[in-house]
Design a protein around this motif. Structure first.
Motif, PDB file in Angstrom:
ATOM      1  N   TYR A 290     -10.444  -1.795  -5.183  1.00  0.00           N
ATOM      2  CA  TYR A 290      -9.623  -2.168  -4.025  1.00  0.00           C
ATOM      3  C   TYR A 290      -9.583  -3.692  -3.881  1.00  0.00           C
ATOM      4  O   TYR A 290      -8.521  -4.295  -3.752  1.00  0.00           O
ATOM      5  CB  TYR A 290     -10.184  -1.507  -2.765  1.00  0.00           C
TER       6      TYR A 290
ATOM      7  N   LEU B  12      -4.883  -8.982   1.692  1.00  0.00           N
ATOM      8  CA  LEU B  12      -5.111  -8.343   0.393  1.00  0.00           C
ATOM      9  C   LEU B  12      -4.095  -7.216   0.165  1.00  0.00           C
ATOM     10  O   LEU B  12      -3.591  -7.023  -0.938  1.00  0.00           O
ATOM     11  CB  LEU B  12      -6.534  -7.790   0.310  1.00  0.00           C
ATOM     12  N   GLU B  13      -3.781  -6.491   1.233  1.00  0.00           N
ATOM     13  CA  GLU B  13      -2.848  -5.364   1.143  1.00  0.00           C
ATOM     14  C   GLU B  13      -1.386  -5.791   1.286  1.00  0.00           C
ATOM     15  O   GLU B  13      -0.484  -4.968   1.136  1.00  0.00           O
ATOM     16  CB  GLU B  13      -3.176  -4.320   2.214  1.00  0.00           C
TER      17      GLU B  13
ATOM     18  N   ASP C 270      -5.147   1.419  -4.042  1.00  0.00           N
ATOM     19  CA  ASP C 270      -4.564   1.374  -2.701  1.00  0.00           C
ATOM     20  C   ASP C 270      -4.927   2.592  -1.861  1.00  0.00           C
ATOM     21  O   ASP C 270      -4.472   2.717  -0.730  1.00  0.00           O
ATOM     22  CB  ASP C 270      -3.050   1.176  -2.754  1.00  0.00           C
TER      23      ASP C 270
ATOM     24  N   GLY D  63      -7.453  -5.496  -6.214  1.00  0.00           N
ATOM     25  CA  GLY D  63      -6.027  -5.205  -6.112  1.00  0.00           C
ATOM     26  C   GLY D  63      -5.561  -4.083  -7.023  1.00  0.00           C
ATOM     27  O   GLY D  63      -4.366  -3.930  -7.260  1.00  0.00           O
ATOM     28  N   ARG D  64      -6.500  -3.268  -7.512  1.00  0.00           N
ATOM     29  CA  ARG D  64      -6.149  -2.177  -8.426  1.00  0.00           C
ATOM     30  C   ARG D  64      -6.239  -0.797  -7.773  1.00  0.00           C
ATOM     31  O   ARG D  64      -6.093   0.204  -8.463  1.00  0.00           O
ATOM     32  CB  ARG D  64      -7.051  -2.220  -9.660  1.00  0.00           C
TER      33      ARG D  64
ATOM     34  N   HIS E  27      -1.584   2.095   2.912  1.00  0.00           N
ATOM     35  CA  HIS E  27      -1.917   0.774   2.381  1.00  0.00           C
ATOM     36  C   HIS E  27      -0.706  -0.151   2.547  1.00  0.00           C
ATOM     37  O   HIS E  27       0.427   0.244   2.290  1.00  0.00           O
ATOM     38  CB  HIS E  27      -2.264   0.933   0.896  1.00  0.00           C
TER      39      HIS E  27
END
Length: 176
Positions: free
Chosen positions: A70, A166-167, A76, A73-74, A103
């Protein structure tokens, strides 16, 4: 809140600071940033403290792996099984509603209250969100104030802002 007697814990260094994970053999029971608001000190700090589990533990290992993905960034969404502590039916309803916020999207406390069929219980929803025992995985950071502002996050508003960034979440992309 009451946790199963076979609950164990592990420290984890997240990109947003030291954290603790708690789990049973059946599921993840907790994720907290160290000493955040509503930190379960009696559970984690004793006496006697919840057993530290530094060895292989399928649930703790899976949670750490998924959280690392998470933050990279891999990932969600999370698939680690949950065993949430015993709490009120209202709290469980709020936590379930949190899991429905996708997400990259946000919701408001009022929208969550509507979703669980308790439109007048906005303050109680806020209290239940604040006591979410599985931060990030049950995404309480995706809840904004009615005007779209950052409000109330037990782990701190700086962490909430970092998680939303981040999301790629923006208040304008909020869901009802």
């Amino acid at each position: 809140m009451h946790y199963a007697p076979d609950t164990v814990q592990r420290r984890w260094s997240s990109p947003l600071g030291a954290a603790r994970l708690a789990a049973t053999p059946r599921g993840l029971a907790g994720f907290w940033f160290e000493h955040q608001r509503h930190w379960p000190a009696a559970l984690l700090d004793g006496p006697p403290p919840l057993a530290e589990h530094p060895c292989a533990h399928p649930v703790l290992d899976a949670a750490e792996q998924q959280l690392a993905e998470y933050f990279a960034g891999r990932r969600d969404h999370f698939t680690v099984p949950l065993e949430l502590p015993r709490a009120t039916p209202f709290q469980h309803a709020v936590w379930q509603a949190l899991r429905a916020v996708p997400h990259g999207r946000t919701s408001s406390y009022g929208a969550l209250a509507e979703r669980i069929g308790r439109p007048a219980a906005v303050r109680a929803v806020g209290a239940a969100v604040g006591r979410n025992p599985v931060s990030i995985i049950v995404p309480c950071h995706r809840v904004l104030g009615s005007g779209g502002g950052l409000t109330g996050y037990a782990g701190g508003l700086e962490r909430k802002a970092a998680l939303l960034a981040l999301e790629g979440a923006q208040a304008a992309r909020a869901i009802a």
